[in-house]
Motif scaffolding. Structure first.
Motif, PDB file in Angstrom:
ATOM      1  N   SER A 123      -2.647   8.519 -11.081  1.00 55.03           N
ATOM      2  CA  SER A 123      -3.457   7.972  -9.992  1.00 55.03           C
ATOM      3  C   SER A 123      -4.696   7.281 -10.548  1.00 55.03           C
ATOM      4  N   VAL A 180       3.962  12.287   2.166  1.00 55.16           N
ATOM      5  CA  VAL A 180       4.385  12.022   0.790  1.00 55.16           C
ATOM      6  C   VAL A 180       5.706  12.732   0.495  1.00 55.16           C
ATOM      7  N   TYR A 216       0.362  17.080   2.434  1.00 56.58           N
ATOM      8  CA  TYR A 216       1.286  16.212   1.709  1.00 56.58           C
ATOM      9  C   TYR A 216       2.571  15.972   2.505  1.00 56.58           C
ATOM     10  N   SER A 266       0.084  10.004  -4.111  1.00 57.96           N
ATOM     11  CA  SER A 266       0.723   8.996  -3.269  1.00 57.96           C
ATOM     12  C   SER A 266       2.131   8.706  -3.770  1.00 57.96           C
ATOM     13  N   THR A 314      -6.848  10.178   0.160  1.00 59.49           N
ATOM     14  CA  THR A 314      -7.611   9.380  -0.788  1.00 59.49           C
ATOM     15  C   THR A 314      -9.043   9.866  -0.768  1.00 59.49           C
ATOM     16  N   GLU A 368       0.836  -1.198   0.000  1.00 57.60           N
ATOM     17  CA  GLU A 368       0.000   0.000   0.000  1.00 57.60           C
ATOM     18  C   GLU A 368       0.869   1.246   0.000  1.00 57.60           C
ATOM     19  N   PRO A 369       0.690   2.171  -0.928  1.00 57.46           N
ATOM     20  CA  PRO A 369       1.493   3.385  -0.939  1.00 57.46           C
ATOM     21  C   PRO A 369       1.088   4.318   0.186  1.00 57.46           C
ATOM     22  N   ASN A 370       1.975   5.286   0.452  1.00 57.11           N
ATOM     23  CA  ASN A 370       1.658   6.314   1.439  1.00 57.11           C
ATOM     24  C   ASN A 370       0.797   7.365   0.764  1.00 57.11           C
ATOM     25  N   VAL A 371      -0.504   7.330   1.027  1.00 55.81           N
ATOM     26  CA  VAL A 371      -1.455   8.204   0.343  1.00 55.81           C
ATOM     27  C   VAL A 371      -1.635   9.486   1.135  1.00 55.81           C
ATOM     28  N   ALA A 372      -1.546  10.632   0.427  1.00 55.22           N
ATOM     29  CA  ALA A 372      -1.739  11.916   1.083  1.00 55.22           C
ATOM     30  C   ALA A 372      -3.185  12.074   1.508  1.00 55.22           C
ATOM     31  N   SER A 426       2.447   8.984  -7.739  1.00 56.35           N
ATOM     32  CA  SER A 426       1.168   8.957  -8.458  1.00 56.35           C
ATOM     33  C   SER A 426       0.455  10.289  -8.291  1.00 56.35           C
ATOM     34  N   ASP A 440      -5.635  12.828  -4.556  1.00 54.76           N
ATOM     35  CA  ASP A 440      -5.195  11.450  -4.762  1.00 54.76           C
ATOM     36  C   ASP A 440      -3.735  11.433  -5.212  1.00 54.76           C
TER      37      ASP A 440
END
Length: 466
Positions: A285, A394, A391, A294, A216, A210-214, A305, A292
């Motif tokens: 993304s 990220v 962010y 990440s 979602t 799982e990416p580090n999402v700012a 992304s 969105d």
């Protein structure tokens, strides 16, 4: 004179004692002028003033928008055909709510107009706006002989901060129409059309961590939505979506703080080209929501992304007015659009940065040259104060990857030797040649004697004996 001074001092002290503890805000932000710090004389007309149609009290009577007044009457007449009421009856509904509607604006906006004039203004502008949007969605504006350039300018004018009609007016008029549902659907379609960027084609990808999402985002159910203040507010809501906590993210802070990305107060990377040189590649993304964004790191490569965005003549005015709206003193928000533009501005310095974003299907350039796009984001990204929390993680992960030297060296090696099929084939050819040379040397030194070698050796020995 002494008494006057004492009285003046007492008044000042009284003002301090009676001052509120915190600023008082209404439930909805008032429609107001663009904040002073953004009102640059060189950009104000281009970004903040209407060019085709004036809506509401701020720019009412603008000579540049005089032609649109006739079209307003025609659009209103068409709108009335879909209601079961006369123009007098529908106007009266607006007039009955005028005190409430007047309160949607700052006092500066309405002080020049009496309530009767303001009620007629909002009635006409509201009917014309709804009919314009429905006709635009149904592609019927040409029936009114409205030229394409006027349509394009009017589209931009509907999303100017100083050119807004309260959504309460639109709601009141829609509820009085026989096509209420159709009108609301048209507004949604119209707003989505002004967000832009083609949808991403879904494709199956291998599982990855799982990416580090700012942030979602997903659209909130309609029945849970708060009524927007105006169309610009609705545009912002649709661009951002609603915040969603990822499935694997606990509400409590992580138990192992060492797993968090390191905090870098100074950002050393400057643009997309520098990130690419460090092995950080830009990808698109899964959604077009602005939040969105990440970052995920795999071995020595990183992937940033970004949501896709279309850039055309309306991009500058649209984002500048969204930024101005977020800066309004009575609008409590997280500065999400401002933060997105600041993030994008940090990635774009030159035309080559725009080119790389285009290659990644992240940016669609409908404006002209890549240089013009870079100039645009550098202009609208100037003097912004973003929300540093949005962010934070990220940026920290990007910085950590960027400063890891071995990842940078490996990425540079791969870029130099595998950036094209020819360099890859040359590298494979060199490896093959070295491998064959090594095999030949090994056989020459360590290979056992063959039967032929034994026979020859015996013959040589017999010849010597003779």
């Amino acid at each position: 004179m002494g008494e006057v001074r004492n009285g003046s001092r007492e008044e000042r002290f009284k003002k301090v004692r009676e001052a509120p503890e915190t600023p008082k805000h209404s439930s909805q932000p008032k429609i107001q002028k663009v904040p002073f710090m953004l009102r640059n004389p060189k950009t104000i007309q281009k970004f903040y003033e209407p060019r085709a149609v004036a809506l509401g009290p701020f720019h009412h009577g603008n000579p540049r928008c005089e032609l649109a007044e006739d079209f307003k009457l025609m659009l209103t007449k068409r709108f009335l055909k879909d209601t079961s009421q006369t123009v007098e009856a529908l106007h009266q509904k607006v007039e009955e709510k005028i005190k409430e509607l007047k309160d949607c604006y700052t006092e500066e906006a309405t002080q020049r107009y009496d309530e009767e004039t303001l009620a007629w203004m909002l009635f006409l502008d509201g009917c014309a706006t709804l009919q314009f949007i429905q006709s635009f969605v149904d592609e019927k504006l040409e029936e009114l002989s409205i030229k394409r350039d006027q349509i394009a300018f009017a589209q931009q004018d509907l999303f100017l901060l100083e050119n807004q009609v309260p959504y309460q007016v639109l709601e009141l008029l829609m509820n009085s129409s026989n096509k209420c549902g159709e009108l609301k659907s048209s507004i949604e379609t119209y707003v989505q059309a002004n967000i832009g960027a083609p949808r991403k084609k879904q494709s199956k990808k291998p599982e990855q961590r799982e990416p580090n999402v700012a942030i979602t985002m997903e659209k909130e159910p309609a029945h849970l939505e708060k009524e927007p203040a105006h169309l610009l507010d609705l545009l912002r809501t649709r661009m951002l979506g609603t915040k969603k906590i990822p499935d694997n993210q606990d509400k409590d802070p992580p138990k192992n703080p060492d797993k968090r990305p390191k905090d870098h107060s100074v950002q050393s990377f400057r643009n997309v080209q520098e990130l690419d040189a460090a092995g950080i590649h830009v990808t698109r993304s899964n959604s077009n929501y602005l939040g969105d964004i990440s970052f995920v790191s795999h071995c020595f490569a990183g992937f940033l992304s970004l949501p896709a965005i279309s850039v055309d003549d309306s991009t500058g005015p649209k984002f500048m007015n969204l930024i101005a709206y977020e800066m309004c003193h009575d609008f409590q928000n997280d500065f999400a659009v401002t933060s997105y533009i600041s993030f994008l501005d940090a990635l774009i310095d030159h035309a080559d940065d725009v080119k790389k974003l285009r290659s990644a299907d992240v940016l669609y350039n409908l404006l002209g040259s890549d240089k013009e796009v870079a100039k645009l984001f550098n202009k609208i990204g100037t003097d912004l104060v973003p929300n540093t929390d949005i962010y934070h993680d990220v940026k920290a992960e990007i910085e950590e990857h960027y400063k890891t030297k071995w990842k940078t060296w490996m990425s540079q090696f791969c870029h130099d030797h595998f950036s094209s099929p020819w360099t890859f084939l040359a590298f494979v050819g060199v490896l093959a040649a070295l491998g064959l040379t090594g095999i030949q040397t090994w056989f020459a030194v360590y290979s056992p004697p063959s039967p032929c070698d034994v026979v020859c050796q015996n013959l040589k020995m017999r010849w010597k004996l003779k």
